[in-house]
Enzyme design. Structure first.
Site, short mmCIF file in Angstrom:
data_model
loop_
_atom_site.label_atom_id
_atom_site.label_comp_id
_atom_site.label_asym_id
_atom_site.label_seq_id
_atom_site.Cartn_x
_atom_site.Cartn_y
_atom_site.Cartn_z
N HIS A 31 0.91 -1.14 -0.07
CA HIS A 31 -0.05 0.10 -0.14
C HIS A 31 0.75 1.33 -0.12
O HIS A 31 2.10 1.28 0.30
CB HIS A 31 -0.87 0.08 1.18
CG HIS A 31 -0.23 0.07 2.76
ND1 HIS A 31 0.52 1.07 3.06
CD2 HIS A 31 0.44 -0.94 3.33
CE1 HIS A 31 1.18 0.65 3.95
NE2 HIS A 31 1.05 -0.39 4.49
N GLU A 39 -1.35 -7.41 7.35
CA GLU A 39 0.17 -7.09 8.05
C GLU A 39 0.05 -8.11 9.45
O GLU A 39 -0.81 -8.40 9.81
CB GLU A 39 0.32 -5.84 8.48
CG GLU A 39 1.59 -5.42 8.91
CD GLU A 39 2.97 -5.93 8.14
OE1 GLU A 39 3.80 -5.06 7.83
OE2 GLU A 39 2.97 -6.96 7.55
#
Ligand SMILES: O=C(O)[C@H](O)COP(=O)(O)O
Length: 215
Positions: free
Chosen positions: A9, A82
């Site tokens: 990202h 994550e």
């Protein structure tokens, strides 16, 4: 041969502030949005058929920008999140005491079940990342998916495809909006299964994408 693109990202507020995110979240910065637009421009040239993203806000926002450019929808997959960084989430990297730094070192020094208290181990993250990648094999023939995920998660995935241990991911810098590519092949000569074609390409970005560990 199935080609899968992997994108981290865009830069977030907490990346810029060196604050640990894990499965907590912060918004893309203006720079992060610009990075997402630039990686989307590159993605338009790649024949992407699916955009599959971690369901956290920073990845969803990045994925939406890419999917719009490619004319496809976004599919969410929480397996692409994550690493869960437990009690250290939201903490600034520079404020950790020796014990807390020791917890982070456990993640990357080969401790098999190393984890931050209330967090996830690298092996657990590796298993879910490989499950998400292998799910691409069930897409229709001719598909070319792009997965949007996170620094440690993608570093762990690429490292383990190379045959390195899950905790080797700190030796691979996957910067914000970098593009990596892994291919699934059947070859009697080369390694069969997943192979790494590209790792950490940022040639599409007009400004250096700083890793939050390098300020
Ligand atoms: O802050 C974290 O959790 C990681 O170091 C980076 O995570 P991100 O790739 O989601 O920013």
């Amino acid at each position: 041969m199935l080609q899968v693109y992997l994108v981290r990202h865009g830069e977030t507020q907490w990346n810029a502030e060196r604050r640990i995110q894990g499965q907590s979240d912060s918004a893309l910065t203006e720079k992060g949005e610009r990075q997402a637009e630039q990686v989307a421009e590159r993605a338009k040239t790649l024949g992407i058929t699916h955009v599959i993203s971690s369901d956290l806000g920073r990845t969803r926002h990045t994925a939406e920008i890419i999917a719009l450019a490619c004319g496809v929808d976004v599919t969410l997959d929480s397996r692409l999140r994550e690493l869960d960084m437990g009690v250290l989430e939201r903490r600034n990297l520079d404020t950790l005491n020796e014990e807390e730094e020791g917890w982070r070192r456990q993640l990357v020094n080969g401790t098999t079940d190393g984890r931050i208290p209330d967090g996830e181990s690298m092996l657990e993250m590796s298993e879910r990342m490989h499950a998400a990648l292998n799910a691409c094999l069930d897409l229709p023939s001719g598909s070319r998916p792009l997965l949007v995920s996170h620094g440690m998660a993608l570093g762990c995935l690429v490292s383990t495809i190379l045959g390195l241990p899950a905790w080797a991911e700190r030796r691979l810098r996957l910067r914000n909006c970098s593009i990596s590519r892994v291919d699934h092949q059947h070859s009697p000569w080369l390694a069969s299964g997943w192979v790494v074609e590209t790792a950490g390409d940022i040639s599409h970005l007009d400004a250096p994408a700083l890793d939050e560990l390098q300020r």
